[in-house]
Write a protein that holds these residues in place. Structure first.
Motif, PDB file in Angstrom:
ATOM      1  N   ASP A   1      -5.214   3.913   0.916  1.00  0.00           N
ATOM      2  CA  ASP A   1      -5.026   2.533   1.367  1.00  0.00           C
ATOM      3  C   ASP A   1      -4.106   2.464   2.583  1.00  0.00           C
ATOM      4  O   ASP A   1      -4.396   1.750   3.554  1.00  0.00           O
ATOM      5  N   ARG A   2      -2.986   3.200   2.515  1.00  0.00           N
ATOM      6  CA  ARG A   2      -2.034   3.139   3.623  1.00  0.00           C
ATOM      7  C   ARG A   2      -2.616   3.761   4.891  1.00  0.00           C
ATOM      8  O   ARG A   2      -2.387   3.267   6.010  1.00  0.00           O
TER       9      ARG A   2
ATOM     10  N   LYS B   1       0.026   4.643  -1.974  1.00  0.00           N
ATOM     11  CA  LYS B   1      -1.423   4.756  -2.123  1.00  0.00           C
ATOM     12  C   LYS B   1      -1.956   5.370  -0.830  1.00  0.00           C
ATOM     13  O   LYS B   1      -2.149   4.666   0.158  1.00  0.00           O
TER      14      LYS B   1
ATOM     15  N   HIS C   1      -3.575  11.893   4.058  1.00  0.00           N
ATOM     16  CA  HIS C   1      -4.872  11.527   3.463  1.00  0.00           C
ATOM     17  C   HIS C   1      -5.834  12.709   3.504  1.00  0.00           C
ATOM     18  O   HIS C   1      -6.506  13.014   2.508  1.00  0.00           O
TER      19      HIS C   1
ATOM     20  N   ARG D   1     -11.609  -3.719  -0.749  1.00  0.00           N
ATOM     21  CA  ARG D   1     -10.202  -3.355  -0.923  1.00  0.00           C
ATOM     22  C   ARG D   1      -9.287  -4.438  -0.344  1.00  0.00           C
ATOM     23  O   ARG D   1      -8.264  -4.793  -0.924  1.00  0.00           O
TER      24      ARG D   1
ATOM     25  N   THR E   1       0.813  -1.222   0.000  1.00  0.00           N
ATOM     26  CA  THR E   1       0.000   0.000   0.000  1.00  0.00           C
ATOM     27  C   THR E   1       0.849   1.276   0.000  1.00  0.00           C
ATOM     28  O   THR E   1       0.296   2.378   0.054  1.00  0.00           O
TER      29      THR E   1
END
Length: 266
Positions: free
Chosen positions: A125-126, A122, A183, A213, A119
């Motif tokens: 995702d991370r 990303k 994020h 996911r 991940t």
């Protein structure tokens, strides 16, 4: 009050102690048990409960199901004693059936490192992986998390509506803070939620979308991984570091220490 009214009152009085789902199950269990015996509350004996348990086992139900049913009866009859409806719980001396204890599956440090590598780069995702692993929260708690719930200075998150309707606080690491802040910087929305659905903003991300996911992660990594598995991993890694089980219980938001104690066996 008759038996039906007592069960309804039990559900009302315990609404802040147990989750809605658990209360509904306990209500069903008690109702079925009373229909099985055909007796009034004051006439029920321990033998009636043992016979009922044996009937479930004879029908092929697993000990875990019988265990949960007995737990419901014990809770209800304890309530009846607390309210002065019974002098003693008929379930008090009834033992739980023996069950084969299955240790929870969790990721090794090597598997966790592979997930983090997968991940990397990303942002969304991370951030999801770091929040789930470093806090141990449930996926539904994560998607309902709001910006105002995060204390950046002290690095903790308030979970206002956790399972069982009990507020709790969870901590997160500096690394998690970095990915979480990244994020939030890369998402352009005014929603109060931290994780917002890209298709239905400003509503929170759907739990099914998060699980989807993780299905993709599983295919790429070659081993099954789910959001809840990261919760197990969080608890298991803390237990391996000899953190007291009572502290792990508070972080996970378990109402019973017995639920958490299994991690101490890892």
């Amino acid at each position: 009050m008759n038996e039906k009214q007592i069960i309804e009152q039990f559900k009302v009085d315990y609404q802040y102690r147990l989750s809605d789902g658990v209360l509904q199950k306990y209500q069903t269990v008690v109702t079925r048990f009373l229909l099985y015996t055909g007796k009034k509350l004051g006439d029920i004996k321990s033998k009636d409960i043992r016979d009922w348990m044996g009937n479930w086992l004879d029908q092929g139900y697993k000990p875990g199901t019988v265990y949960n049913n007995l737990s419901g009866l014990k809770t209800f009859f304890t309530y009846c004693v607390e309210e002065g409806l019974l002098d003693k719980s008929p379930a008090q001396d009834v033992r739980f059936p023996k069950m084969e204890e299955k240790l929870p599956r969790y990721l090794t440090k090597e598997q966790l490192a592979r997930l983090r590598t997968l991940t990397e780069g990303k942002v969304l995702d991370r951030a999801i992986v770091e929040v789930l692993y470093t806090t141990g929260i449930r996926v539904v708690e994560m998607v309902n998390m709001k910006r105002e719930d995060i204390n950046w200075d002290e690095r903790f998150i308030t979970i206002p509506e956790a399972k069982g309707k009990t507020e709790r606080i969870v901590m997160f690491t500096r690394e998690c803070a970095e990915y979480l802040q990244l994020h939030l910087k890369t998402t352009c929305h005014d929603s109060p939620y931290v994780f917002v659905s890209p298709l239905n903003s400003p509503k929170p991300y759907a739990t099914d979308s998060i699980r989807h996911r993780f299905e993709g992660y599983s295919k790429q990594l070659g081993f099954k991984i789910t959001p809840h598995l990261l919760r197990h991993t969080f608890a298991a890694h803390l237990a391996q570091k000899n953190m007291p089980v009572e502290h792990i219980q508070q972080l996970l938001g378990h109402s019973s220490l017995d639920t958490t104690r299994i991690y101490a066996r890892l």
